[in-house]
Design a protein around this motif. Structure first.
Motif, mmCIF file in Angstrom:
data_model
loop_
_atom_site.group_PDB
_atom_site.id
_atom_site.type_symbol
_atom_site.label_atom_id
_atom_site.label_comp_id
_atom_site.label_asym_id
_atom_site.label_seq_id
_atom_site.Cartn_x
_atom_site.Cartn_y
_atom_site.Cartn_z
ATOM 1 N N VAL A 1 33.612 23.305 21.096
ATOM 2 C CA VAL A 1 32.930 24.060 22.150
ATOM 3 C C VAL A 1 33.988 24.477 23.166
ATOM 4 C CG1 VAL A 1 31.107 24.059 23.882
ATOM 5 C CG2 VAL A 1 30.817 22.716 21.788
ATOM 6 N N ASP A 2 34.232 25.768 23.248
ATOM 7 C CA ASP A 2 35.241 26.318 24.155
ATOM 8 C C ASP A 2 34.592 26.524 25.526
ATOM 9 O OD1 ASP A 2 37.134 27.840 25.540
ATOM 10 O OD2 ASP A 2 37.657 29.064 23.794
ATOM 11 N N GLU A 3 35.059 25.744 26.503
ATOM 12 C CA GLU A 3 34.493 25.808 27.857
ATOM 13 C C GLU A 3 35.486 26.435 28.850
ATOM 14 O OE1 GLU A 3 31.292 22.115 27.870
ATOM 15 O OE2 GLU A 3 33.234 21.776 28.846
ATOM 16 N N ALA A 4 36.171 27.492 28.419
ATOM 17 C CA ALA A 4 37.173 28.136 29.285
ATOM 18 C C ALA A 4 36.587 28.542 30.643
ATOM 19 C CB ALA A 4 37.766 29.358 28.584
ATOM 20 N N TYR A 5 35.284 28.871 30.664
ATOM 21 C CA TYR A 5 34.666 29.391 31.901
ATOM 22 C C TYR A 5 33.697 28.401 32.542
ATOM 23 C CZ TYR A 5 36.681 33.638 30.071
ATOM 24 O OH TYR A 5 37.576 34.561 29.596
ATOM 25 N N ILE A 6 33.755 27.143 32.131
ATOM 26 C CA ILE A 6 32.725 26.183 32.552
ATOM 27 C C ILE A 6 32.687 25.993 34.070
ATOM 28 C CG2 ILE A 6 34.160 24.083 32.323
ATOM 29 C CD1 ILE A 6 30.463 24.462 31.231
ATOM 30 N N GLY B 1 48.564 26.712 26.277
ATOM 31 C CA GLY B 1 47.319 27.475 26.322
ATOM 32 C C GLY B 1 46.307 26.900 25.347
ATOM 33 N N SER B 2 45.038 27.309 25.504
ATOM 34 C CA SER B 2 44.008 26.891 24.538
ATOM 35 C C SER B 2 44.363 27.429 23.164
ATOM 36 C CB SER B 2 42.640 27.461 24.899
ATOM 37 O OG SER B 2 42.383 27.306 26.251
ATOM 38 N N ASP B 3 45.111 28.528 23.161
ATOM 39 C CA ASP B 3 45.468 29.139 21.883
ATOM 40 C C ASP B 3 46.162 28.144 20.955
ATOM 41 O OD1 ASP B 3 44.368 31.431 22.875
ATOM 42 O OD2 ASP B 3 46.265 32.386 23.379
ATOM 43 N N GLU B 4 46.987 27.269 21.508
ATOM 44 C CA GLU B 4 47.645 26.283 20.649
ATOM 45 C C GLU B 4 46.621 25.329 20.029
ATOM 46 O OE1 GLU B 4 50.781 23.828 22.365
ATOM 47 O OE2 GLU B 4 51.059 22.793 20.460
ATOM 48 N N ILE C 1 51.195 29.777 33.517
ATOM 49 C CA ILE C 1 51.918 28.557 33.135
ATOM 50 C C ILE C 1 51.596 28.127 31.699
ATOM 51 C CG2 ILE C 1 52.003 27.775 35.541
ATOM 52 C CD1 ILE C 1 50.049 25.523 34.819
ATOM 53 N N ARG C 2 50.545 28.665 31.109
ATOM 54 C CA ARG C 2 50.116 28.342 29.742
ATOM 55 C C ARG C 2 49.826 26.852 29.595
ATOM 56 N NH1 ARG C 2 47.780 31.152 28.765
ATOM 57 N NH2 ARG C 2 47.747 30.996 26.520
ATOM 58 N N LEU C 3 48.668 26.433 30.072
ATOM 59 C CA LEU C 3 48.258 25.063 29.811
ATOM 60 C C LEU C 3 46.789 25.018 29.395
ATOM 61 C CD1 LEU C 3 49.484 22.099 29.909
ATOM 62 C CD2 LEU C 3 47.845 21.791 31.755
ATOM 63 N N GLN D 1 39.273 23.385 27.246
ATOM 64 C CA GLN D 1 39.293 23.946 28.595
ATOM 65 C C GLN D 1 40.702 24.463 28.874
ATOM 66 O OE1 GLN D 1 37.488 21.499 31.637
ATOM 67 N NE2 GLN D 1 35.612 21.182 30.448
ATOM 68 N N THR D 2 40.894 25.093 30.008
ATOM 69 C CA THR D 2 42.166 25.774 30.275
ATOM 70 C C THR D 2 42.465 25.831 31.767
ATOM 71 O OG1 THR D 2 43.343 27.874 29.994
ATOM 72 C CG2 THR D 2 40.973 28.026 30.289
ATOM 73 N N MET D 3 43.746 25.970 32.103
ATOM 74 C CA MET D 3 44.140 26.219 33.496
ATOM 75 C C MET D 3 44.112 27.713 33.805
ATOM 76 S SD MET D 3 44.824 23.262 34.928
ATOM 77 C CE MET D 3 45.808 23.610 36.399
ATOM 78 N N SER D 4 43.797 28.545 32.806
ATOM 79 C CA SER D 4 44.007 29.996 32.941
ATOM 80 C C SER D 4 42.963 30.719 33.783
ATOM 81 C CB SER D 4 44.041 30.652 31.557
ATOM 82 O OG SER D 4 45.136 30.183 30.813
ATOM 83 N N LYS D 5 41.781 30.165 33.981
ATOM 84 C CA LYS D 5 40.718 30.930 34.627
ATOM 85 C C LYS D 5 40.396 30.359 36.018
ATOM 86 C CE LYS D 5 40.883 33.332 30.978
ATOM 87 N NZ LYS D 5 40.298 33.062 29.694
ATOM 88 N N ALA D 6 39.538 29.352 36.107
ATOM 89 C CA ALA D 6 39.158 28.842 37.427
ATOM 90 C C ALA D 6 40.365 28.305 38.204
ATOM 91 C CB ALA D 6 38.103 27.751 37.273
ATOM 92 N N ASN E 1 30.047 32.161 26.980
ATOM 93 C CA ASN E 1 30.671 32.907 25.890
ATOM 94 C C ASN E 1 31.445 34.110 26.427
ATOM 95 O OD1 ASN E 1 31.259 33.619 23.230
ATOM 96 N ND2 ASN E 1 29.290 34.635 22.887
ATOM 97 N N ASN E 2 32.483 34.483 25.709
ATOM 98 C CA ASN E 2 33.262 35.679 25.996
ATOM 99 C C ASN E 2 33.113 36.605 24.787
ATOM 100 O OD1 ASN E 2 35.200 37.558 26.653
ATOM 101 N ND2 ASN E 2 36.946 36.166 26.534
ATOM 102 N N PRO E 3 32.746 37.855 24.890
ATOM 103 C CA PRO E 3 32.684 38.690 26.098
ATOM 104 C C PRO E 3 31.304 38.789 26.738
ATOM 105 C CG PRO E 3 32.431 40.103 24.191
ATOM 106 C CD PRO E 3 32.494 38.682 23.687
HETATM 107 C C1 LIG Z 1 40.615 33.124 28.490
HETATM 108 C C2 LIG Z 1 40.060 32.273 27.420
HETATM 109 C C3 LIG Z 1 40.736 31.132 26.987
HETATM 110 C C4 LIG Z 1 42.040 30.736 27.611
HETATM 111 O O1 LIG Z 1 43.075 30.749 26.727
HETATM 112 P P1 LIG Z 1 44.502 30.189 27.218
HETATM 113 O O2 LIG Z 1 45.300 30.270 25.971
HETATM 114 O O3 LIG Z 1 44.263 28.779 27.679
HETATM 115 O O4 LIG Z 1 44.967 31.068 28.325
HETATM 116 C C5 LIG Z 1 40.161 30.329 26.025
HETATM 117 N N1 LIG Z 1 38.974 30.632 25.499
HETATM 118 C C6 LIG Z 1 38.281 31.722 25.890
HETATM 119 C C7 LIG Z 1 36.948 31.988 25.317
HETATM 120 C C8 LIG Z 1 38.815 32.570 26.846
HETATM 121 O O5 LIG Z 1 38.124 33.674 27.210
#
Ligand SMILES: *Cc1c(COP(=O)(O)O)cnc(C)c1O
Length: 346
Positions: free
Chosen positions: A175-180, A76-79, A213-215, A202-207, A150-152
């Motif tokens: 620059v976090d582009e999770a929603y790009i 995940g991006s968290d790592e 799968i956490r990537l 970036q992340t596999m979690s959204k689009a 940006n989130n939220p």
């Molecule tokens: C959902 C989200 C992520 C994704 O995190 P993962 O750990 O990859 O699931 C990352 N950044 C933002 C801003 C998000 O909203």
């Protein structure tokens, strides 16, 4: 930009990483592997996965247009967020600067790592000025966190201001582009060679629809990526995840199609929300969700929970008083949300 040696913690800069069996042998074809204390039975999961996920990076490199050696992959991006602190920020000494409101993990990871976290409030349009972010930095500021879209809040940040921060700040800019993939704005991926201090998440979690799968991925200079690779757990991305991600990435058209439907649905929901008596304002969005200011967010939230529909109440977040964050669902789910809200008696 300061030199990487000035920015990276001393212990990390001089670290000799753990060397796994798979790191030491990556030579020519072999067929007897007696080097990693693995069990020879139980295929296909008896072997350790590739610590550098090379097959997956080949696929990603094509999809993203970024060279393989400028990609880090994590759980995940968290790592990647956590590693950024562990690589650049000395506990109790260094600090980071971030916009507010934004994604909560930047602050939680700062707290876990005992790093000071300085927030700079966004304006009424949820935008920022490079000058105010830079004014919040001091000689111990190692990282600036930006999130676009940006989130939220859902909006993309002003690109000229992002570029100003990248040009003027001497440290690392994430620059976090999770929603790009939902955004009108272009990714900053093409700017990586122009800005050696840029790290894009970036992340596999959204689009890509693969949150389970956490990537997560980070794109940055080869030198920065090398440091991430040396600090991460040797086998941080398991084989099932590597295989499933490659499978999802093999069909970018399917993802494109779904993204287009979600954007259409987002626009449909927004139009209908504007007509609801309980909705006061919809903020501009470039993501797969939108922020709606309600007359009374808590009672609408409770009412929806009662109907089995869960949205996110963001009322306690700075600048988001009485705001609900609504994720775009399928057409059926969105219609169910709308009909519930139309029946809501103020
Ligand atoms: C959902 C989200 C992520 C994704 O995190 P993962 O750990 O990859 O699931 C990352 N950044 C933002 C801003 C998000 O909203």
């Amino acid at each position: 930009m300061k030199s990487l040696e000035q920015l990276v913690r001393k212990n990390i800069w001089s670290l000799s990483p753990y060397s796994s069996a798979r790191d030491e042998y990556s030579g020519k074809e072999a067929h007897v592997f007696l080097d990693a204390n693995e069990n020879p039975y139980n295929q296909p999961f008896n072997r350790y996965p590739d610590p550098l996920q090379r097959d997956l990076k080949k696929v990603l490199s094509k999809v993203k247009g970024v060279p393989e050696d400028m990609i880090f992959l994590g759980n995940g991006s968290d790592e990647a967020i956590d590693l950024t602190y562990r690589i650049f920020c000395e506990p109790k000494k260094d600090n980071v600067v971030s916009i507010s409101p934004t994604y909560g993990m930047y602050e939680v990871c700062a707290d876990i790592n005992d790093i000071e976290y300085h927030k700079v409030l966004l304006d009424d349009n949820f935008q920022f000025q490079a000058s105010s972010l830079l004014a919040a930095c001091d000689e111990n500021t190692k990282v600036i966190w930006l999130c676009s879209p940006n989130n939220p809040t859902g909006n993309s940040l002003n690109r000229d201001e992002i570029v100003k921060v990248l040009s003027l700040f001497e440290g690392i800019v994430v620059v976090d582009e999770a929603y790009i993939d939902f955004a009108m704005q272009q990714s900053l991926r093409k700017e990586l060679t122009r800005f050696p201090n840029l790290i894009i998440l970036q992340t596999m979690s959204k689009a890509w629809g693969s949150a389970a799968i956490r990537l997560g991925m980070a794109f940055a200079s080869h030198d920065i990526i090398n440091i991430y690779n040396k600090v991460k757990y040797p086998y941080n991305v398991n084989l099932l995840t590597q295989q499933q991600a490659a499978k999802a990435l093999a069909d970018p058209y399917e993802t494109d199609k779904r993204v287009k439907i979600l954007i259409q649905e987002r626009e449909r929901l927004i139009v209908s929300f504007r007509e609801l008596p309980v909705c006061e304002h919809i903020y501009p969005t470039d993501a797969n969700f939108f922020l709606a200011r309600m007359t009374d967010a808590q009672s609408v939230y409770d009412y929806l929970v009662d109907k089995g529909i869960i949205v996110r109440n963001r009322s306690n977040v700075q600048l988001c008083h009485n705001c609900l964050r609504i994720t775009i669902g399928t057409k059926t789910e969105n219609s169910e949300l709308l009909s519930a809200l139309r029946q809501y008696a103020v």
